[in-house]
Design an enzyme around this catalytic site. Sequence first.
Site, mmCIF file in Angstrom:
data_model
loop_
_atom_site.group_PDB
_atom_site.id
_atom_site.type_symbol
_atom_site.label_atom_id
_atom_site.label_comp_id
_atom_site.label_asym_id
_atom_site.label_seq_id
_atom_site.Cartn_x
_atom_site.Cartn_y
_atom_site.Cartn_z
ATOM 1 N N GLY A 154 6.418 3.184 -4.637
ATOM 2 C CA GLY A 154 5.439 4.269 -4.690
ATOM 3 C C GLY A 154 5.739 5.316 -5.757
ATOM 4 O O GLY A 154 5.139 6.386 -5.764
ATOM 5 N N LYS A 177 -0.066 0.062 3.969
ATOM 6 C CA LYS A 177 0.577 1.264 4.516
ATOM 7 C C LYS A 177 -0.382 1.998 5.472
ATOM 8 O O LYS A 177 -1.153 1.346 6.169
ATOM 9 C CB LYS A 177 1.047 2.184 3.383
ATOM 10 C CG LYS A 177 1.915 1.445 2.372
ATOM 11 C CD LYS A 177 2.722 2.368 1.520
ATOM 12 C CE LYS A 177 3.346 1.614 0.378
ATOM 13 N NZ LYS A 177 4.614 2.170 -0.067
ATOM 14 N N HIS A 235 11.009 -2.139 6.497
ATOM 15 C CA HIS A 235 10.522 -1.526 5.252
ATOM 16 C C HIS A 235 11.309 -0.236 5.022
ATOM 17 O O HIS A 235 11.651 0.463 5.984
ATOM 18 C CB HIS A 235 9.026 -1.237 5.365
ATOM 19 C CG HIS A 235 8.403 -0.839 4.064
ATOM 20 N ND1 HIS A 235 8.540 0.429 3.551
ATOM 21 C CD2 HIS A 235 7.675 -1.547 3.157
ATOM 22 C CE1 HIS A 235 7.906 0.489 2.379
ATOM 23 N NE2 HIS A 235 7.377 -0.698 2.123
ATOM 24 N N GLU A 282 10.468 2.614 4.207
ATOM 25 C CA GLU A 282 9.852 3.811 4.812
ATOM 26 C C GLU A 282 10.166 3.879 6.314
ATOM 27 O O GLU A 282 10.316 4.958 6.866
ATOM 28 C CB GLU A 282 8.341 3.817 4.527
ATOM 29 C CG GLU A 282 8.082 4.129 3.050
ATOM 30 C CD GLU A 282 6.806 3.524 2.467
ATOM 31 O OE1 GLU A 282 5.929 3.080 3.222
ATOM 32 O OE2 GLU A 282 6.710 3.491 1.221
ATOM 33 N N GLU A 286 13.284 -4.652 -2.290
ATOM 34 C CA GLU A 286 12.480 -3.507 -2.707
ATOM 35 C C GLU A 286 13.394 -2.324 -3.005
ATOM 36 O O GLU A 286 13.802 -1.605 -2.068
ATOM 37 C CB GLU A 286 11.515 -3.110 -1.600
ATOM 38 C CG GLU A 286 10.545 -4.196 -1.200
ATOM 39 C CD GLU A 286 9.267 -3.609 -0.618
ATOM 40 O OE1 GLU A 286 8.210 -3.863 -1.186
ATOM 41 O OE2 GLU A 286 9.335 -2.869 0.371
ATOM 42 N N SER A 336 6.301 -0.789 -6.951
ATOM 43 C CA SER A 336 5.337 -0.513 -8.021
ATOM 44 C C SER A 336 4.893 -1.769 -8.786
ATOM 45 O O SER A 336 4.720 -1.732 -10.001
ATOM 46 C CB SER A 336 5.899 0.544 -8.981
ATOM 47 O OG SER A 336 6.144 1.753 -8.282
ATOM 48 N N ASN A 395 0.701 -4.652 1.234
ATOM 49 C CA ASN A 395 1.010 -3.704 2.312
ATOM 50 C C ASN A 395 0.109 -2.478 2.138
ATOM 51 O O ASN A 395 0.296 -1.696 1.229
ATOM 52 C CB ASN A 395 2.493 -3.318 2.216
ATOM 53 C CG ASN A 395 2.859 -2.169 3.137
ATOM 54 O OD1 ASN A 395 2.149 -1.878 4.100
ATOM 55 N ND2 ASN A 395 3.985 -1.516 2.844
HETATM 56 C C1 PEP Z 1 5.638 -1.341 -0.560
HETATM 57 O O1 PEP Z 1 4.879 -0.700 0.161
HETATM 58 O O2 PEP Z 1 6.393 -2.191 -0.053
HETATM 59 C C2 PEP Z 1 5.666 -1.058 -1.995
HETATM 60 C C3 PEP Z 1 6.466 -1.773 -2.744
HETATM 61 O O3 PEP Z 1 4.842 -0.057 -2.458
HETATM 62 P P1 PEP Z 1 4.403 0.207 -3.992
HETATM 63 O O4 PEP Z 1 3.933 -1.114 -4.547
HETATM 64 O O5 PEP Z 1 3.314 1.220 -3.903
HETATM 65 O O6 PEP Z 1 5.623 0.689 -4.725
#
Ligand code: PEP
Length: 262
Positions: free
Chosen positions: A177, A15, A99, A101, A171, A217, A13
Amino acid sequence: MKISNQKPFISGNWKMYKTIPEALELVKAIKGASPKLTEAELVVIPPFTILSEVAKIIEGTSVQLGAQNVFWEEKGAFTGEISPFMLKDAGCQYAVIGHSERRQYFGETNEIVNRKIKAVLAYELIPIMCIGESLEEREKEKTIEKVETQISEGLKGIGKEEISRIIIAYEPIWAIGTGLTATPAQAEEVHSFIREKLAEKYGNETASCAILLYGGSVKPANTYSLLKEKNINGALVGGASLEADSFIQITEDAIKAYKEKK
Ligand code: PEP
């Protein structure tokens, strides 16, 4: 399109990052490595502005394309929205839905997630439905309750045939992040709960074939141990998917872990 968890599923992803030249450089590097990564399903998820450019580059390779969001209508006066039909037209096979976010900053509810999933399935795109708890919910031991509600409301009205075309990404919000990762045991606990829930609703066979991703992460240093867990079939990678080297390394580690657990 049929999906299967016979191979690890690694998705990146991007973003709200990458200009067109930057995106093309990244996807060309991933494309270059893809012939040695065919033991994984490899998916890149760029911003909307870059989808069709990336689609041209990966055409005819094993690299697949996803979008980060979608609206549920096919067309109409919905300024600023992108429909499943448009994603198909741009060359996508997947759409991320819900997601954290989007849930946090754009008010996406489980009801909206459910509506989007149904719309995407109607266009034969594969939804990647994201679920997960906040730090506060984890600390109050509400993780399972949260995830259970997100699954039951997000998948409301979804039948057995449809569930076999849906990917679920667990997640934990506190791990996205932040550099914090769920331990393999923490992630596995939730993944095995998700699979049990799917088994209750759709039967063991359907549940055992489901693709369940971990996100939060994910990086080369933790992929192998996460992917070794029984119920983790892949990863939704954010930050570490922005560099070809780390995304490729994650995919190689996932392939290794997957082979060893078979
Ligand atoms: C994501 O964008 O779904 C995500 C898990 O980001 P990151 O790997 O940066 O934590």
